[in-house]
Write a protein that holds these residues in place. Structure first.
Motif, short mmCIF file in Angstrom:
data_model
loop_
_atom_site.label_atom_id
_atom_site.label_comp_id
_atom_site.label_asym_id
_atom_site.label_seq_id
_atom_site.Cartn_x
_atom_site.Cartn_y
_atom_site.Cartn_z
N GLU A 509 0.76 -0.85 -0.70
CA GLU A 509 0.10 0.01 0.07
C GLU A 509 0.99 1.11 0.17
N GLN A 510 1.80 1.25 0.73
CA GLN A 510 3.10 2.58 0.75
C GLN A 510 3.85 2.73 -0.57
N LEU A 511 3.74 1.46 -0.88
CA LEU A 511 5.08 1.83 -2.77
C LEU A 511 3.98 2.07 -3.50
N PHE A 512 2.76 1.26 -3.43
CA PHE A 512 1.93 2.55 -5.11
C PHE A 512 0.66 3.60 -4.47
N GLN A 513 0.93 4.04 -3.14
CA GLN A 513 -0.25 4.86 -2.75
C GLN A 513 -0.04 6.55 -3.75
N VAL A 514 -0.82 7.13 -4.04
CA VAL A 514 -0.89 8.20 -4.68
C VAL A 514 -0.51 9.48 -3.63
N ALA A 515 0.66 10.22 -4.47
CA ALA A 515 1.39 12.01 -2.98
C ALA A 515 0.51 12.69 -3.92
N SER A 516 -0.07 12.89 -3.31
CA SER A 516 -0.95 14.26 -3.62
C SER A 516 -0.58 15.60 -3.01
N LYS A 517 -0.87 16.77 -3.97
CA LYS A 517 -0.67 17.93 -2.69
C LYS A 517 -2.00 18.16 -2.01
N VAL A 518 -2.66 17.83 -2.25
CA VAL A 518 -4.11 18.11 -1.41
C VAL A 518 -4.15 17.20 -0.48
N GLN A 519 -3.92 16.23 -0.75
CA GLN A 519 -4.11 14.80 0.30
C GLN A 519 -2.66 15.96 1.56
N SER A 520 -1.04 16.36 0.94
CA SER A 520 -0.74 16.94 2.06
C SER A 520 -0.74 17.79 2.75
N TYR A 521 -1.79 18.70 2.34
CA TYR A 521 -2.40 20.06 2.89
C TYR A 521 -2.89 19.67 3.43
N ASP A 522 -4.29 19.11 3.02
CA ASP A 522 -5.34 18.34 4.41
C ASP A 522 -4.51 17.72 5.69
N ARG A 523 -3.68 16.71 5.21
CA ARG A 523 -3.07 15.92 6.37
C ARG A 523 -2.21 17.58 7.24
N ASN A 524 -1.59 17.81 6.29
CA ASN A 524 -0.46 19.16 7.58
C ASN A 524 -1.51 20.47 7.99
N LYS A 525 -2.95 20.53 7.79
CA LYS A 525 -3.59 21.68 7.28
C LYS A 525 -4.05 21.24 8.95
N SER A 526 -5.30 19.99 9.34
CA SER A 526 -4.79 19.19 10.39
C SER A 526 -4.29 19.29 11.69
N SER A 527 -2.96 18.19 11.03
CA SER A 527 -1.72 18.73 12.01
C SER A 527 -1.60 19.61 13.07
N ASN A 528 -1.44 21.02 11.79
CA ASN A 528 -1.25 21.92 12.10
C ASN A 528 -2.04 22.62 12.68
N GLY A 529 -2.80 22.73 12.20
CA GLY A 529 -4.64 23.19 12.63
C GLY A 529 -4.73 23.01 14.36
N ILE A 530 -4.25 21.59 14.16
CA ILE A 530 -4.76 21.34 15.91
C ILE A 530 -3.73 21.72 16.87
N SER A 531 -2.14 21.89 15.93
CA SER A 531 -2.10 22.32 17.05
C SER A 531 -1.93 23.82 17.04
N PHE A 532 -1.89 24.50 16.52
CA PHE A 532 -2.54 25.92 16.27
C PHE A 532 -4.13 26.41 17.50
N PHE A 533 -4.57 24.91 16.77
CA PHE A 533 -5.45 25.42 18.13
C PHE A 533 -5.72 25.37 19.21
N VAL A 534 -3.92 24.30 19.75
CA VAL A 534 -4.14 23.68 21.18
C VAL A 534 -3.33 24.86 21.58
N THR A 535 -1.79 25.84 20.98
CA THR A 535 -1.24 26.74 21.07
C THR A 535 -2.28 27.47 21.64
N THR A 536 -2.88 28.21 20.98
CA THR A 536 -4.07 29.53 21.00
C THR A 536 -4.15 29.10 22.37
N PHE A 537 -4.85 27.93 22.04
CA PHE A 537 -5.29 27.99 23.43
C PHE A 537 -5.10 27.80 25.22
#
Length: 654
Positions: A509-537
Motif C-alpha cells: 500500500e505504501q509503495l503504490f500510494q498516490v502522493a498528492s498536494k491536496v492530501q498533504s495539504y489536508d494532512r498538514n492543515k489538520s495536524s498544524n491546525g490542531i497544534s495551532f488550536f492547542v497553542t492558542t488555547f
C-alpha cells in the motif's frame, strides 16, 4: 457567645477574603480542567499518538501543573496571612490547637468542594466556547468538543493533591507559632537579607550566556535542539537571579547620578523591596509570557506555511508508481477519473524507471538504485544535459540547505552487474525537488539513453513508470485523489501481491500510494491546525493565569498599602504624588515581566530559527512574532489600565 458564633461573625465581616480565596481556587480548577478537555479529547489523542503535538502538549502541561501548584500555594498563603492574627485572637480566648485545626479543615474543605464544582462548571462552559471559536477560525470541524471521565478525574485529583499539601503546610506552620507571633503576623515585615549588584550582574551573564549557547547549539545541525532543556533551565536560573537582584543592580548605577537617584528614592526603595519579595512570582509570570509568545509564534508560523509545505514537498498535483501488475489502469480509465470537466488535466508526464534493490550483507538495510534516462531527466527538470556511455548524473530529489552537500564530482562508481562490476564516472550532482514524496524515490542515477535501454540485460531489477499529473486546481482535487486511490486499491487486490525485496521495508500500500498536494495539504492543515488550536488555547490560559498572578500580587496586601499611603500623606506627600508613585510601581510590576518575557522569546526564536536557515531566510517568523507579541501587549495594556484604576480607587478614593 460560643466559639462557633464568634467565628461566624468574623467570617461575615471579612467575607471578601473568603470570596477571594474561593475564586482563586476555582480559577485553578477551571484552568486545569480546560487543559484536560484538550489533552484527553479523542481526536487530539489520535493525532498526539503520531505527531509532534505530543511534545507540544507535554511541555505546556508540565508548565500548567507548576503554575497550578504555585497559584494555589500562593493564594493559600495570602489567605492564611490574613487569618493568622485571627487565630492568635482565638487562642487568647481559649480556643485550642485542635479547635483551630478543625476550623481550618472545615473552611478549606467547604471551599475546595465548591471550588471544584464551580471550576469544572466554568471550565466546561469556557472550553466549549473556545472550541467553537478556535475550531471555526482554523477551519477544523473534525475535533468535536466532548467530556469524559479522565478529564474530571485528573482535574480533581491534581487539584486535591496540591490543595491538601498547601493546607497541611499552613496548618503545620500555624500550630507551631505562639500566640504573640500570630497576633503580630500582619505587622511583621519580611526582611531582605541579600542585596548584591555583583550577583545581579552574574545572573544577567548566565541569562545571556544561555541564549548564546542556544544559538550555537541550533547552528550545528548534528545536535540542534538536543540541549534545549539545559539552556532553558540556565535561562530561568539566570532570570531568577537577575530579577532578585535587579533593583540592587539598577540602584548601584542610579547612585552614580545623584539628582536622578534622590528624586526617585522612595520609588526605588519600595520597588527594591517588592522585587525581592515577589521574585518567584515575577519569574513565573515572565516564564509564562515567554513560553506563551514563543509557542504561539512558532505554531502560527508553522500553520501559515501549511500550503507552502504541501507545494514544496509535492511539485506535482498527483504522483504514483505503476508496474505491470500494480496501479496499471489504462489511459481511458485514468482520464475518466482525473480529467474532469471542471478540473481538467493540464500536464502529464510518464517517466520509465528501472530500480535495483540490493540487501546489505552485514546491516539490516537495503540499498536502492533508481535509474532514469537522460532524456526523461531533461523532460522532468527542463534541462539540456547530455551523457556519454559510462557517464552518469547523480540526481537528489531534494533541496539541500548548504552548498556543497551534493558530494564530490569526478568520482567513479561501480554499479552492481550480473556479469560483473561495470564502472561509471560521475559527471555532475544535481539537487532539486521535482518529484513528489514517494517511497524509495529520493535519489536517482541518470544514464545515457542507450545505457538505460540495456539495463534489463545488465541488472536484475524492477521496471516501473512514474506518473506525474497536474490539474487546473489542485485544491479541488480531493475527490479525484480519493477515487483514484480507490480504483488502484480495487485493481491491486485482483493481482498477486508482491513478495520480493521491495516489500521488506514498505508495505504494498505504501509503495503504490498516490502522493498528492491536496492530501498533504489536508494532512498538514489538520495536524498544524490542531497544534495551532492547542497553542492558542493554552496561550489564553497562560495569559489569564499570568494576569491573575499579577493582580493578586497587587491587591494581596492592599491594607498595608493603605497604611503606607496614610503615613506618606502625614509627612506631606500629596495625593497627586502618591498616584504618580503608585502608577510607576504598577507599570513596572506589570510590564517588566511582559517586556522581559517578550525579549527572551524573541532571542529564542532567533536562536532556534538557525535550524531552518535563520530569520533572514525566514522573515515571516519575525512578522508572526510581532503579530503575536503586539496582540499580547495590547490586551496586557487593557488589563493594566483596569488594575491601575482599581488600585487608585482602593488607595486614594479617586
Amino acid at each position: 457567645m460560643t466559639f462557633k458564633q464568634i467565628v461566624w461573625k468574623m467570617a461575615k465581616v471579612h467575607y471578601k477574603k473568603y470570596i477571594f480565596y474561593f475564586l482563586c481556587n476555582s480559577l485553578a480548577v477551571m484552568f486545569f480542567f480546560m487543559f484536560m478537555t484538550v489533552y484527553f479529547n479523542d481526536q487530539i489523542v489520535q493525532v498526539k499518538e503520531s505527531e509532534s503535538i505530543k511534545y507540544l502538549l507535554t511541555v505546556p502541561g508540565v508548565a500548567l501543573v507548576v503554575f497550578t501548584v504555585f497559584f494555589i500555594g500562593y493564594a493559600h498563603s495570602v489567605f492564611m496571612k490574613r487569618r493568622r492574627n485571627e487565630f492568635g485572637l482565638f487562642m487568647t480566648i481559649g480556643m485550642s490547637g485542635r479547635d483551630i485545626s478543625k476550623l481550618l479543615l472545615l473552611e478549606n474543605g467547604v471551599i475546595a468542594f465548591f471550588s471544584i464544582i464551580s471550576g469544572i462548571l466554568a471550565g466546561t462552559i469556557f472550553s466549549r466556547l473556545f472550541f467553537l471559536l478556535l475550531m471555526n477560525s482554523v477551519g477544523l470541524q473534525a475535533v468535536p468538543f466532548h467530556l469524559n471521565s479522565e478529564m474530571f478525574m485528573y482535574s480533581i485529583i491534581i487539584f486535591l493533591i496540591v490543595f491538601t499539601i498547601a493546607v497541611g503546610q499552613s496548618l503545620f506552620l500555624t500550630l507551631r507559632q505562639n500566640v504573640i507571633h500570630s497576633l503580630k503576623s500582619d505587622k511583621v515585615t519580611e526582611s531582605i537579607k541579600l542585596k548584591s549588584p555583583l550577583i545581579g550582574g552574574l545572573g544577567l551573564a548566565i541569562l545571556i550566556g544561555s541564549i548564546v549557547g542556544l544559538y550555537y547549539t541550533y547552528s550545528d545541525p548534528a545536535i540542534s535542539g538536543d540541549y534545549l532543556l539545559l539552556w532553558a533551565m540556565a535561562t530561568f536560573m539566570g532570570l531568577y537571579i537577575s530579577l532578585h537582584q535587579f533593583t540592587s543592580f539598577f540602584i548601584a548605577f542610579a547612585k552614580k547620578n545623584k539628582p536622578f537617584y534622590y528624586r526617585r528614592l522612595l520609588f526605588l526603595a519600595n520597588l527594591d523591596y517588592k522585587f525581592k519579595q515577589l521574585t518567584s512570582i515575577l519569574m513565573l509570570v515572565t516564564a509564562m509570557i515567554m513560553v506563551t509568545i514563543l509557542y504561539s509564534t512558532i505554531t502560527l508560523f508553522t500553520y501559515m506555511l501549511t500550503e507552502k509545505e504541501a507545494i514544496d514537498s509535492n511539485p506535482y498535483d498527483m504522483a504514483y508508481i505503476q508496474t505491470e501488475n500494480k496501479n496499471n489502469l489504462n489511459s481511458e480509465e485514468l482520464y475518466s477519473i482525473v480529467d474532469q470537466k471542471e478540473n481538467p488535466i493540464n500536464e502529464r508526464l510518464l517517466i520509465p524507471i528501472y530500480s535495483y534493490y540490493e540487501k546489505h550483507p552485514y546491516q539490516d538495510w537495503i540499498n536502492v538504485y533508481n535509474f532514469m534516462s537522460v532524456d526523461h531527466f531533461n523532460q522532468l527538470t527542463s534541462s539540456q544535459m547530455e551523457l556519454e556511455d559510462k557517464e552518469f548524473l547523480y540526481y537528489i530529489n531534494d533541496e539541500l540547505e548548504n552548498e556543497g552537500d551534493e558530494g564530490d564530482q569526478g568520482i567513479s562508481f561501480s554499479f552492481p552487474n550480473i556479469k560483473g562490476e561495470e564502472t561509471y564516472t560521475l559527471k555532475e550532482t544535481i539537487a532539486e525537488r521535482n518529484i513528489n514524496n514517494l517511497p524509495d524515490l529520493y535519489d536517482f542515477i541518470i544514464v545515457s539513453n542507450s545505457e538505460f535501454e540495456q539495463l534489463n540485460n545488465k541488472i536484475d531489477g524492477f521496471e516501473s513508470n512514474l506518473h506525474l499529473i497536474n490539474v487546473a486546481n489542485w485544491k479541488q482535487s480531493s475527490n479525484t485523489v480519493e477515487e483514484l486511490t480507490g480504483s488502484f486499491k480495487n485493481y491491486n487486490e485482483k493481482t498477486p501481491p508482491n513478495a520480493d525485496i521491495r516489500t521488506e521495508h514498505y508495505s504494498e500500500e505504501q509503495l503504490f500510494q498516490v502522493a498528492s498536494k491536496v492530501q498533504s495539504y489536508d494532512r498538514n492543515k489538520s495536524s498544524n491546525g490542531i497544534s495551532f488550536f492547542v497553542t492558542t488555547f493554552l496561550s489564553i490560559i497562560f495569559f489569564l493565569g499570568s494576569f491573575f498572578l499579577l493582580y493578586i500580587n497587587l491587591f494581596s496586601d492592599i491594607d498595608k498599602e493603605k497604611d503606607r499611603i496614610k503615613k506618606l500623606n502625614n509627612i506631606g506627600i500629596t495625593t497627586k504624588e502618591v498616584k504618580k508613585m503608585i502608577s510607576r510601581e504598577i507599570t513596572t510590576l506589570f510590564f517588566m515581566p511582559t517586556i522581559l518575557g517578550t525579549a527572551i522569546a524573541l532571542l529564542y526564536i532567533i536562536a532556534m530559527a538557525t535550524d531552518i536557515g535563520g530569520v533572514m531566510k525566514n522573515p515571516e517568523i519575525i512578522l508572526h512574532f510581532f503579530i503575536v507579541a503586539g496582540i499580547y501587549h495590547c490586551i496586557q495594556v487593557g488589563f493594566y489600565l483596569y488594575a491601575r484604576k482599581k488600585m487608585f480607587s482602593y488607595l486614594t478614593g479617586v
